[in-house]
Design an enzyme around this catalytic site. Structure first.
Site, PDB file in Angstrom:
ATOM      1  N   HIS A  85       0.868  -1.184   0.000  1.00  0.00           N
ATOM      2  CA  HIS A  85       0.000   0.000   0.000  1.00  0.00           C
ATOM      3  C   HIS A  85       0.907   1.236   0.000  1.00  0.00           C
ATOM      4  O   HIS A  85       2.027   1.179   0.508  1.00  0.00           O
ATOM      5  CB  HIS A  85      -0.826  -0.062   1.291  1.00  0.00           C
ATOM      6  CG  HIS A  85      -1.904   0.960   1.420  1.00  0.00           C
ATOM      7  ND1 HIS A  85      -1.657   2.242   1.826  1.00  0.00           N
ATOM      8  CD2 HIS A  85      -3.237   0.867   1.222  1.00  0.00           C
ATOM      9  CE1 HIS A  85      -2.812   2.904   1.876  1.00  0.00           C
ATOM     10  NE2 HIS A  85      -3.777   2.100   1.513  1.00  0.00           N
ATOM     11  N   ASP A 163       2.895  -4.772   7.911  1.00  0.00           N
ATOM     12  CA  ASP A 163       1.672  -3.990   7.741  1.00  0.00           C
ATOM     13  C   ASP A 163       0.519  -4.968   7.948  1.00  0.00           C
ATOM     14  O   ASP A 163       0.236  -5.801   7.073  1.00  0.00           O
ATOM     15  CB  ASP A 163       1.646  -3.376   6.342  1.00  0.00           C
ATOM     16  CG  ASP A 163       0.305  -2.753   5.996  1.00  0.00           C
ATOM     17  OD1 ASP A 163      -0.631  -2.842   6.814  1.00  0.00           O
ATOM     18  OD2 ASP A 163       0.188  -2.181   4.893  1.00  0.00           O
ATOM     19  N   GLN A 166      -4.656  -5.431   7.130  1.00  0.00           N
ATOM     20  CA  GLN A 166      -5.609  -6.394   6.560  1.00  0.00           C
ATOM     21  C   GLN A 166      -5.564  -7.734   7.281  1.00  0.00           C
ATOM     22  O   GLN A 166      -6.307  -8.629   6.913  1.00  0.00           O
ATOM     23  CB  GLN A 166      -5.333  -6.647   5.078  1.00  0.00           C
ATOM     24  CG  GLN A 166      -6.010  -5.679   4.147  1.00  0.00           C
ATOM     25  CD  GLN A 166      -5.359  -4.335   4.209  1.00  0.00           C
ATOM     26  OE1 GLN A 166      -6.010  -3.357   4.482  1.00  0.00           O
ATOM     27  NE2 GLN A 166      -4.062  -4.276   4.015  1.00  0.00           N
ATOM     28  N   LYS A 189     -10.670  -0.659  10.427  1.00  0.00           N
ATOM     29  CA  LYS A 189     -10.875  -1.888   9.652  1.00  0.00           C
ATOM     30  C   LYS A 189     -11.266  -3.057  10.540  1.00  0.00           C
ATOM     31  O   LYS A 189     -11.339  -4.188  10.086  1.00  0.00           O
ATOM     32  CB  LYS A 189      -9.601  -2.243   8.885  1.00  0.00           C
ATOM     33  CG  LYS A 189      -9.265  -1.196   7.846  1.00  0.00           C
ATOM     34  CD  LYS A 189      -8.242  -1.707   6.866  1.00  0.00           C
ATOM     35  CE  LYS A 189      -8.037  -0.661   5.781  1.00  0.00           C
ATOM     36  NZ  LYS A 189      -7.530  -1.251   4.554  1.00  0.00           N
ATOM     37  N   CYS A 329      -4.787   2.633  -3.520  1.00  0.00           N
ATOM     38  CA  CYS A 329      -3.546   3.138  -2.920  1.00  0.00           C
ATOM     39  C   CYS A 329      -2.400   2.169  -3.171  1.00  0.00           C
ATOM     40  O   CYS A 329      -1.559   1.955  -2.283  1.00  0.00           O
ATOM     41  CB  CYS A 329      -3.705   3.392  -1.431  1.00  0.00           C
ATOM     42  SG  CYS A 329      -4.923   4.635  -1.049  1.00  0.00           S
TER      43      CYS A 329
END
Lengths: 372, 136
Positions: A85, A163, A166, A189, A329
């Site tokens: 991202h 990261d 997700q 999220k 993104c």
């Protein structure tokens, strides 16, 4: 979660740590309870390894600033992947530009998996100080083998930032098992509020890191020309933090923990398998990312015939279906895939097979409108 | 429901008029919509009276952005530059027809923004053009 926010603002709306009055102590207790819940969720060794930030983006910027500026120098490398991202690309570009460091990108296969030989090659060439990688791709859904990659990177004294924007909301994440050095995720999220997120970092790294922002509550003593700082995590939480956001995120974490991350993952895997099957049967449908639902998360990016993603999103919106469309993104990934944009359907614990049927019907309607 | 995806829009999307480039354009301008990734370039060739002798657009993006760019080329052909300057966004929207959300308006009006940027640059009057562009 909303009730948690509401209760804070109605019943004990006060700043944390500063006040000696009752409601400030209540606020501090609630804020620190949230930190503890989050530490438990990802199995951090200690709550002091949890730093409240605005979101994944700020968490990564914090690491680039506080750890990167002291540990990455001229000629060093930061290794990224083609599926990152923008929030896990641009902070490193800024750092590399300032420090004369290089960026190296691990490529992906046509199916959307990392090319492990490139990963090994960069490590063997030396000079890679940090590997910053997404655990689950926000476009392809690919679940990367982070645990194995961390072990390999550590053999070369390369630190690893994950990261987890997700992954933490969707799969059970255990930072001690992953053994990653940094891990970042966002509240919005995972049924939490917007504007709150988390940086996890190993305690020994946090102790050596410079502050990110200077200001109130991150200091031990301040004199006219110098200051000393508090211990982590407070050293990295300057000013009045997003107290209600942190409390709200703590409530969201309680909720997700009660449902169970393994149950959420199983539900999403079933939905993803169902959707991959149904969408795959549509003519002129192109689905990006791995085909195996066991090794991918619940996001499905696609293009149908020559219908542009934004036209598709508008048509689905007419049927009350909200999807993301565009470059997500992740412009470098779009370039790699050779497309300008994709449409992305994403699933969570509240979605059903019936909703996927509605999505398929709406896609068929879009096909009729565009006469494909 | 008055879907914006009419036969006309789809026809212009699939069979764009005046798409391509000119050999000797007097005016060239290009812009993109960072949100969508729509890209539009406009090229104009003028005659001796500052009228549009020929025009082309090039680009990629959604049906709305590409169809409206193609429609715009047909609208400006033969027009004097002063008349091109005064084309309003309402004219473009009536050509497109249907309801557009605020986000999709940007797609629809990108070509007009590019065209006007090119014309203003050519006329050397960028200073008083900003105000008119800001509404797009």
């Amino acid at each position: 979660m909303i009730e948690g926010l509401d209760r804070y603002y109605r019943e004990y709306n006060a700043n944390v740590f500063r006040g000696v009055y009752q409601i400030s102590e209540e606020a501090t207790a609630a804020y620190e309870t949230a930190r503890k819940r989050i530490a438990e969720l990802i199995n951090a060794k200690d709550p002091s390894e949890i730093i409240f930030v605005r979101g994944t983006t700020e968490a990564i910027n914090l690491v680039a600033h506080s750890w990167g500026r002291s540990n990455i120098g001229l000629g060093d490398s930061v290794m990224l992947t083609e599926m990152e991202h923008h929030s896990n690309i641009v902070p490193w570009q800024l750092l590399a530009r300032d420090k004369g460091a290089q960026l190296k990108y691990v490529g992906i296969s046509d199916e959307g998996r990392l090319l492990t030989e490139e990963f090994h090659g960069y490590l063997e060439n030396g000079g890679v100080k940090l590997f910053a990688v997404t655990q689950v791709s926000n476009v392809l859904g690919t679940v990367n083998p982070v645990r194995e990659m961390v072990r390999e990177a550590h053999r070369y004294n390369c630190r690893v930032l994950v990261d987890a924007a997700q992954s933490v909301p969707h799969i059970a994440v255990d930072v001690q098992d992953l053994d990653c050095d940094f891990l970042a995720f966002s509240g919005h999220k995972m049924c939490g509020p917007t504007g709150i997120g988390v940086l996890y970092a190993k305690r020994d790294l946090l102790e050596k890191m410079e502050p990110y922002q200077g200001g109130g509550e991150m200091i031990r003593e301040v004199h006219l020309y110098e200051a000393s700082f508090k211990d982590p995590p407070f050293k990295f939480e300057a000013g009045t933090t997003d107290i209600s956001g942190a409390i709200g995120l703590g409530v969201a974490v309680d909720y997700l923990s009660k449902v169970g991350l393994r149950n959420i993952r199983n539900h999403e895997r079933d939905l993803t398998a169902y959707a991959l099957d149904k969408l795959g049967k549509l003519k002129q449908m192109r689905i990006y990312g791995p085909a195996d639902p066991d090794t991918r998360g619940g996001v499905i990016s696609f293009n149908l015939a020559d219908i542009h993603a934004h036209d598709m999103a508008s048509l689905l919106d007419e049927d009350g279906i909200a999807v993301r469309s565009g470059h997500h993104c992740a412009q470098p990934l779009m370039e790699r895939l050779g497309v300008a944009a994709t449409t992305r359907a994403s699933f969570y614990l509240y979605n059903t097979e019936g909703e996927i049927d509605r999505l398929v019907e709406s896609l068929e309607r879009a096909g009729r409108v565009f006469k494909i | 429901m008055s879907s914006v995806y009419s036969e006309i829009i789809l026809d212009y999307y699939r069979h764009p008029r005046n798409k391509g480039t000119l050999d000797h354009p007097h005016i060239k301008a290009k812009d993109s919509n960072p949100l969508c990734g729509d890209i539009i370039e406009m090229q104009l060739e003028l005659d001796g009276n500052d009228s549009v002798k020929d025009v082309r657009f090039n680009g990629q993006g959604c049906a709305i952005s590409q169809a409206s760019a193609s429609m715009l080329t047909e609208l400006v052909k033969g027009k004097k530059l002063d008349d091109v300057r005064s084309i309003s966004k309402e004219e473009i929207l009536s050509l497109i027809g249907g309801q557009l959300s605020a986000v999709r308006l940007k797609c629809a009006l990108l070509s007009l923004k590019v065209l006007k940027t090119g014309v203003y640059t050519y006329l050397g009057s960028m200073s008083n053009s900003k105000e008119e562009l800001s509404g797009l």
